[in-house]
Write a protein that holds these residues in place. Sequence first.
Motif, PDB file in Angstrom:
ATOM      1  N   PHE A 175       0.828  -1.204   0.000  1.00  0.00           N
ATOM      2  CA  PHE A 175       0.000   0.000   0.000  1.00  0.00           C
ATOM      3  C   PHE A 175       0.863   1.255   0.000  1.00  0.00           C
ATOM      4  CE2 PHE A 175      -2.831  -3.260   1.563  1.00  0.00           C
ATOM      5  CZ  PHE A 175      -3.980  -3.007   0.837  1.00  0.00           C
ATOM      6  N   SER A 176       0.417   2.223  -0.777  1.00  0.00           N
ATOM      7  CA  SER A 176       1.118   3.501  -0.917  1.00  0.00           C
ATOM      8  C   SER A 176       0.356   4.584  -0.166  1.00  0.00           C
ATOM      9  CB  SER A 176       1.210   3.868  -2.401  1.00  0.00           C
ATOM     10  OG  SER A 176      -0.094   4.185  -2.891  1.00  0.00           O
ATOM     11  N   GLY A 177       0.732   5.841  -0.414  1.00  0.00           N
ATOM     12  CA  GLY A 177       0.077   6.966   0.224  1.00  0.00           C
ATOM     13  C   GLY A 177      -1.395   7.088  -0.094  1.00  0.00           C
ATOM     14  N   ILE A 178      -1.853   6.440  -1.150  1.00  0.00           N
ATOM     15  CA  ILE A 178      -3.277   6.469  -1.489  1.00  0.00           C
ATOM     16  C   ILE A 178      -4.118   5.968  -0.317  1.00  0.00           C
ATOM     17  CG2 ILE A 178      -5.036   5.496  -3.029  1.00  0.00           C
ATOM     18  CD1 ILE A 178      -2.915   5.439  -5.228  1.00  0.00           C
ATOM     19  N   LEU A 179      -3.559   5.068   0.468  1.00  0.00           N
ATOM     20  CA  LEU A 179      -4.272   4.521   1.625  1.00  0.00           C
ATOM     21  C   LEU A 179      -4.678   5.611   2.610  1.00  0.00           C
ATOM     22  CD1 LEU A 179      -4.976   1.604   2.813  1.00  0.00           C
ATOM     23  CD2 LEU A 179      -3.007   1.986   4.309  1.00  0.00           C
ATOM     24  N   THR A 180      -3.945   6.718   2.624  1.00  0.00           N
ATOM     25  CA  THR A 180      -4.192   7.789   3.596  1.00  0.00           C
ATOM     26  C   THR A 180      -5.220   8.810   3.117  1.00  0.00           C
ATOM     27  OG1 THR A 180      -2.489   9.340   2.789  1.00  0.00           O
ATOM     28  CG2 THR A 180      -1.758   7.577   4.275  1.00  0.00           C
ATOM     29  N   PHE A 181      -5.600   8.753   1.854  1.00  0.00           N
ATOM     30  CA  PHE A 181      -6.502   9.773   1.309  1.00  0.00           C
ATOM     31  C   PHE A 181      -7.910   9.623   1.912  1.00  0.00           C
ATOM     32  CE2 PHE A 181      -4.082   9.864  -3.041  1.00  0.00           C
ATOM     33  CZ  PHE A 181      -2.939  10.296  -2.379  1.00  0.00           C
ATOM     34  N   LYS A 182      -8.576  10.735   2.123  1.00  0.00           N
ATOM     35  CA  LYS A 182      -9.928  10.708   2.683  1.00  0.00           C
ATOM     36  C   LYS A 182     -10.888   9.894   1.834  1.00  0.00           C
ATOM     37  CE  LYS A 182      -9.706  15.140   5.162  1.00  0.00           C
ATOM     38  NZ  LYS A 182     -10.298  16.497   5.293  1.00  0.00           N
ATOM     39  N   THR A 183     -10.667   9.901   0.528  1.00  0.00           N
ATOM     40  CA  THR A 183     -11.570   9.209  -0.399  1.00  0.00           C
ATOM     41  C   THR A 183     -11.284   7.718  -0.525  1.00  0.00           C
ATOM     42  OG1 THR A 183     -10.081   9.838  -2.207  1.00  0.00           O
ATOM     43  CG2 THR A 183     -11.953  11.283  -1.771  1.00  0.00           C
ATOM     44  N   SER A 184     -10.331   7.194   0.238  1.00  0.00           N
ATOM     45  CA  SER A 184      -9.884   5.805   0.068  1.00  0.00           C
ATOM     46  C   SER A 184     -10.457   4.836   1.096  1.00  0.00           C
ATOM     47  CB  SER A 184      -8.352   5.753   0.108  1.00  0.00           C
ATOM     48  OG  SER A 184      -7.789   6.441  -0.967  1.00  0.00           O
ATOM     49  N   GLU A 185     -11.672   5.077   1.558  1.00  0.00           N
ATOM     50  CA  GLU A 185     -12.250   4.194   2.564  1.00  0.00           C
ATOM     51  C   GLU A 185     -12.401   2.766   2.048  1.00  0.00           C
ATOM     52  OE1 GLU A 185     -13.048   2.980   6.069  1.00  0.00           O
ATOM     53  OE2 GLU A 185     -12.668   5.109   5.720  1.00  0.00           O
ATOM     54  N   ALA A 186     -12.774   2.605   0.774  1.00  0.00           N
ATOM     55  CA  ALA A 186     -12.913   1.264   0.207  1.00  0.00           C
ATOM     56  C   ALA A 186     -11.573   0.543   0.199  1.00  0.00           C
ATOM     57  CB  ALA A 186     -13.485   1.345  -1.206  1.00  0.00           C
ATOM     58  N   LEU A 187     -10.507   1.271  -0.083  1.00  0.00           N
ATOM     59  CA  LEU A 187      -9.174   0.672  -0.083  1.00  0.00           C
ATOM     60  C   LEU A 187      -8.770   0.272   1.335  1.00  0.00           C
ATOM     61  CD1 LEU A 187      -6.729  -0.016  -1.875  1.00  0.00           C
ATOM     62  CD2 LEU A 187      -5.831   2.264  -1.374  1.00  0.00           C
ATOM     63  N   ARG A 188      -9.107   1.106   2.303  1.00  0.00           N
ATOM     64  CA  ARG A 188      -8.803   0.751   3.701  1.00  0.00           C
ATOM     65  C   ARG A 188      -9.589  -0.486   4.135  1.00  0.00           C
ATOM     66  NH1 ARG A 188      -8.179   6.438   3.800  1.00  0.00           N
ATOM     67  NH2 ARG A 188     -10.388   6.848   4.237  1.00  0.00           N
ATOM     68  N   ASP A 189     -10.796  -0.652   3.611  1.00  0.00           N
ATOM     69  CA  ASP A 189     -11.570  -1.861   3.912  1.00  0.00           C
ATOM     70  C   ASP A 189     -10.871  -3.103   3.374  1.00  0.00           C
ATOM     71  OD1 ASP A 189     -13.544  -0.434   5.221  1.00  0.00           O
ATOM     72  OD2 ASP A 189     -14.866  -0.326   3.464  1.00  0.00           O
ATOM     73  N   ILE A 190     -10.302  -2.990   2.189  1.00  0.00           N
ATOM     74  CA  ILE A 190      -9.561  -4.121   1.611  1.00  0.00           C
ATOM     75  C   ILE A 190      -8.327  -4.419   2.447  1.00  0.00           C
ATOM     76  CG2 ILE A 190      -8.158  -4.825  -0.369  1.00  0.00           C
ATOM     77  CD1 ILE A 190     -10.186  -3.363  -2.159  1.00  0.00           C
ATOM     78  N   ALA A 191      -7.596  -3.378   2.832  1.00  0.00           N
ATOM     79  CA  ALA A 191      -6.393  -3.562   3.647  1.00  0.00           C
ATOM     80  C   ALA A 191      -6.733  -4.222   4.977  1.00  0.00           C
ATOM     81  CB  ALA A 191      -5.706  -2.224   3.885  1.00  0.00           C
ATOM     82  N   ARG A 192      -7.879  -3.895   5.521  1.00  0.00           N
ATOM     83  CA  ARG A 192      -8.301  -4.442   6.810  1.00  0.00           C
ATOM     84  C   ARG A 192      -8.421  -5.977   6.747  1.00  0.00           C
ATOM     85  NH1 ARG A 192     -12.124  -1.104   7.316  1.00  0.00           N
ATOM     86  NH2 ARG A 192     -10.917   0.430   8.506  1.00  0.00           N
ATOM     87  N   ASP A 193      -8.761  -6.506   5.577  1.00  0.00           N
ATOM     88  CA  ASP A 193      -9.004  -7.939   5.442  1.00  0.00           C
ATOM     89  C   ASP A 193      -7.773  -8.733   4.997  1.00  0.00           C
ATOM     90  OD1 ASP A 193     -11.645  -7.672   6.217  1.00  0.00           O
ATOM     91  OD2 ASP A 193     -12.379  -7.405   4.166  1.00  0.00           O
ATOM     92  N   ILE A 194      -6.692  -8.044   4.659  1.00  0.00           N
ATOM     93  CA  ILE A 194      -5.490  -8.749   4.202  1.00  0.00           C
ATOM     94  C   ILE A 194      -4.681  -9.218   5.412  1.00  0.00           C
ATOM     95  CG2 ILE A 194      -3.281  -8.472   2.986  1.00  0.00           C
ATOM     96  CD1 ILE A 194      -4.740  -6.604   1.069  1.00  0.00           C
ATOM     97  N   PRO A 195      -4.245 -10.466   5.421  1.00  0.00           N
ATOM     98  CA  PRO A 195      -3.463 -10.970   6.561  1.00  0.00           C
ATOM     99  C   PRO A 195      -2.229 -10.113   6.811  1.00  0.00           C
ATOM    100  CG  PRO A 195      -4.109 -12.769   5.115  1.00  0.00           C
ATOM    101  CD  PRO A 195      -4.464 -11.503   4.398  1.00  0.00           C
TER     102      PRO A 195
END
Length: 266
Positions: A175-195
């Motif tokens: 994951f890059s800095g995109i993970l920190t963007f306010k609009t990236s909630e869907a990406l954070r949801d994906i990261a949450r599920d990755i081991p």
Amino acid sequence: MLIDTHCHLDFPDFAEDIGAYVGRAEAAGVRRMVTISTRVARFETYVALAERFASVWCTVGTHPHGAHEELDVTVEQLVALSRHPRCVAIGEAGLDYHYDKSPREAQEQGLRTHIAAARETQLPLVIHSREADEDMAAILREEMGKGAFPAILHCFTAGEMLARTGVELGLYVSFSGILTFKTSEALRDIARDIPLERLLVETDAPYLAPTPYRGKRNEPSYVVETAKVLAEVKGVSFDEIARITTENARRCYWKMDHAAPVAQVA
């Protein structure tokens, strides 16, 4: 300690004072950086950076944007160049259907060539995938069936299906800095599920600076901000995510811990 698993220190953005950028990263606790190849023809440029700085390593490969320009690059050539002691991975290679700067058939041919090199060397393949989830997943499944190879889904911005496919195939997800963007909630949801054992962090510098530096030139020291957000997403401390992603990066880029010190290479 953190490892910026993907940056482009050879880009003109860093030319004026590369030593300062590396120094700031090291001062911020980013003790290793991997500068990523976009053209095999420029391999000596990446090697020169990796030989100059003990904290910098490099890769060999062709970005999908230039796949049509390096179709003559062979598996044997990639394997031979990857033997350099400061080269720790193959790539970046992959599919980019957003810009389509290279014909898609050329991108696929290049990707499969790089996969074969990763399979032979067991060095990780750094994968670029943008708006190509279905084709990327199909190619990875097909090629993995021919023989296992390590790989990283770099700067992950794809959908849940590709993330799940990558994890099932034993890939790392970075994951890059995109993970920190306010609009990236869907990406954070994906990261949450990755081991946890499959997570990496990167900058993709000079692009994609994380919040609070968004809009500025990105640099390896900023990977700290991405790690902070990833820690929040996973519900662990910053120190814990730093430890985990560093262990993952060292396991993935295994050659780092087996190469001679830079002074012996240069």
